[in-house]
Design an enzyme around this catalytic site. Structure first.
Site, PDB file in Angstrom:
ATOM      1  N   LEU A 128       0.846  -1.194   0.000  1.00 38.82           N
ATOM      2  CA  LEU A 128       0.000   0.000   0.000  1.00 38.82           C
ATOM      3  C   LEU A 128       0.876   1.237   0.000  1.00 38.82           C
ATOM      4  CD1 LEU A 128      -2.653   1.619   0.404  1.00 38.82           C
ATOM      5  CD2 LEU A 128      -2.445   1.160   2.864  1.00 38.82           C
ATOM      6  N   SER A 129       0.703   2.098  -0.999  1.00 35.88           N
ATOM      7  CA  SER A 129       1.417   3.372  -1.076  1.00 35.88           C
ATOM      8  C   SER A 129       2.934   3.149  -1.014  1.00 35.88           C
ATOM      9  CB  SER A 129       0.926   4.290   0.047  1.00 35.88           C
ATOM     10  OG  SER A 129       1.403   5.607  -0.123  1.00 35.88           O
TER      11      SER A 129
END
Length: 296
Positions: free
Chosen positions: A108-109
């Protein structure tokens, strides 16, 4: 105090442990199940608790590994700055200590960069790859400078009420209507991590890019990106979709952290991509020495 290596037969599910590897001390949480474990790499500055909503909505039979990178949550900061190749190596050794072999990896990210690097370095060990709200690192289409400026410090993690006031502008998507959810999410964190750890994460991202290496990723890859992501504009996922040989693009109308604030929507998408959990060969590596200390 040390404990023996964890195994699928151990009764202590979801126990936090500390794994000593590569000069680091990494807090790990292992949700046990059947088949290929899903390893989750978190966003910058966030502890493993931030991923709990997604873990709670995934198939309960799916094994999941979450962890605090050095300097976040309860993992002490690294004594020296590091790059993603080193951190991907640390994650691999961490899995060795847990006697885990083949894995699926979700990033994530900021964690998406770590997930990509892990896939580069471990083509046989990484079965499938899930990249959420992420890009290609230093060479990518950036978000608005006003938004990125709010990410220079980890204040939003240290002060959840402040995080709530900037959440809509920073994250977009579902957060625009559910700002309190971000406050509740950050309150879950036992420790917000150190400024040194946050700086090390920023430095790692500033000197790394996957743009020219994406065609070499042979794993089946699921890209999840939102139209209302102020931090990582959706064009980055579109570029990655063109460069990855075996990608699937899941586009949604949400924002940067909808994966966790609207986990009930995204967990079925991930479960569908990974397949039904089951007993799989070569999931664990046996006979590897393990140095673990209880967490908490």
């Amino acid at each position: 105090m040390t404990t023996p290596a964890l195994s699928a037969a151990d009764p202590a599910d979801d126990t936090d442990v500390f794994v000593a590897v590569g000069g680091q001390r990494i807090r790990v949480r292992y949700h046990r199940g059947f088949g290929v474990p899903l390893v989750m790499c978190n966003g910058i500055g966030a502890s493993l608790e931030v991923l709990d909503p997604l873990v709670e909505h995934l198939d309960p039979n799916r094994p999941v590994v979450t962890f605090d990178v050095p300097g976040t949550g309860e993992s002490p900061a690294s004594p020296l700055p590091y790059g993603f190749p080193y951190l991907a190596w640390v994650v691999g050794r961490m899995l060795d200590r847990l006697e885990i072999g083949v894995v699926d990896v979700l990033g994530l990210s900021w964690g998406g960069a770590l997930a990509q690097q892990f896939a580069f370095q471990n083509p046989r060990r990484c079965r499938r790859l899930i990249l959420v709200a992420t890009g290609t690192g230093a060479i990518m289409v950036p978000g608005h400078p006003r938004v990125l400026n709010k990410m220079i410090t980890p204040r939003r993690f240290r002060d959840p009420s402040y995080g709530g006031t900037i959440a809509a502008e920073l994250y977009g998507g579902a957060v625009r209507e559910r700002g309190q959810d971000v406050v509740d999410l950050f309150v879950r964190q036992l420790h917000a991590g150190s400024r040194t750890g946050y700086l090390h994460q920023l430095l790692a991202g500033s000197v790394w890019t996957s743009l020219f290496a994406l065609p070499a990723i042979r794993q089946r890859t699921l890209l999840i990106a939102g139209d209302d992501d102020p931090i990582v504009p959706i064009i980055n996922a579109q570029i990655m979709d063109r460069l990855l040989p075996r990608s699937r693009f899941h586009r949604h109308d949400g924002g940067h952290i909808d994966l966790v604030v609207a986990a009930e929507t995204f967990a079925p998408v991930i479960d569908d991509f990974l397949g039904v959990p089951g007993i799989a060969r070569h999931t664990r590596r046996r006979g590897v020495a393990c140095q673990l200390t209880p967490g908490g």
